[in-house]
Design an enzyme around this catalytic site. Structure first.
Site, PDB file in Angstrom:
ATOM      1  CD  GLU A  81      -3.062  -0.713   0.066  1.00 17.57           C
ATOM      2  OE1 GLU A  81      -3.162   0.456  -0.354  1.00 17.57           O
ATOM      3  OE2 GLU A  81      -3.731  -1.656  -0.395  1.00 17.57           O
ATOM      4  CD  GLU A 112       4.694 -21.446  11.409  1.00 20.85           C
ATOM      5  OE1 GLU A 112       4.798 -21.716  12.611  1.00 20.85           O
ATOM      6  OE2 GLU A 112       3.760 -20.775  10.942  1.00 20.85           O
TER       7      GLU A 112
END
Length: 271
Positions: A81, A112
């Site tokens: 953004e 992960e």
């Protein structure tokens, strides 16, 4: 001190399947209301990290978020953004997720758990001591994130973290840790809920405060925003009209000619 994952402790609510929709929504909302107060307690930690980020970016550095699952996706959302909102280069703020871009939409099994992969991913971005790396993990125990920050520390790269458990291994690894203690989730262990909301609020603060301090906002306006759709073009026109008092047509011509609200206003005022 014993480390306790409060984010994984049993919910304050039980027999969820017996609740009506109205009860479920009311109780989720009641839990969500506690999150901004938890963030407020972390403001001094957030301020310390933002000041470091601003200094590094002013000196030519970049900002990286690393995370897995929900945490990684939130980092990518915030990073993606920044260019349209503030008109900065696409590689100034970067989000990296364990498992690569395919993990944005579909979980990558055991990604992960790889303690070495984050450093490999960062090296592919030519990470350097000019940059800042923030590890995001609600639990504060994700090996991918901790391993990445450990290697950054070894290579004199500034590190921060965002987690939701006090005294986590991640907080102990980061140079500038942020801990937002939200407590147990409505659905036990579902850290995409309050913890995810807390992380999003903190990320909003970090990127927005940083960009403001870098001069990417004038007054309260996004004067460097990218004009990527009709809505934003019209918003830019309205900003120019309000700033220099020209007609809609003249403001549109200035915006199209100069490419941003800031440049259009400066050109008109001959700044």
């Amino acid at each position: 001190m014993t480390f306790i994952k409060t984010t994984e402790q049993s919910s304050a609510f039980d027999h969820l399947e017996q609740m009506s929709v109205a009860e479920l929504l009311f109780n989720i909302n009641a839990e969500d209301k506690t999150v901004p107060f938890a963030v407020e307690k972390a403001l001094p930690q957030i301020e310390l990290l933002v000041n470091q980020i601003v200094a590094q970016l002013q000196a030519g550095g970049r900002l990286f978020y690393i995370g897995a699952g929900t945490s990684g996706r939130l980092g990518i959302v915030d990073a993606s953004e920044c260019p349209p909102t503030f008109g900065v280069p696409f590689d100034l703020v970067n989000g990296i997720i364990a498992g690569g871009d395919k993990a944005i939409r579909k979980a990558v099994e055991r990604a992960e758990d790889d303690r070495n992969q984050a450093w490999i991913d960062l090296q592919q971005q030519h990470i350097s001591a000019k940059d800042v790396v923030i590890g995001i993990a609600a639990s504060g125990t994700t090996p991918y994130v901790i391993g990445g920050l450990e290697k950054c520390n070894e290579n004199q790269i500034l590190t921060g973290s965002i987690s939701c458990n006090a005294g986590s291994p991640l907080s102990q690894t980061a140079q500038f840790p942020i801990e937002v203690i939200v407590g147990p989730e409505f659905v036990t262990g579902s850290s995409r809920m309050k913890a995810g909301t807390a992380q999003k609020l903190v990320l909003n603060m970090i990127s927005t405060a940083t960009m403001i301090r870098l001069g990417k906002v004038k007054g309260n306006k996004m004067v460097d925003m990218q004009l990527s759709n009709d809505k934003l073009v019209e918003r830019g026109i309205q900003m120019i009209m309000a700033e220099i008092g020209v007609s809609h047509d003249d403001a549109k011509k200035l915006l199209i000619q100069h490419g941003s609200v800031r440049n259009a206003v400066n050109a008109f005022l001959k700044i």
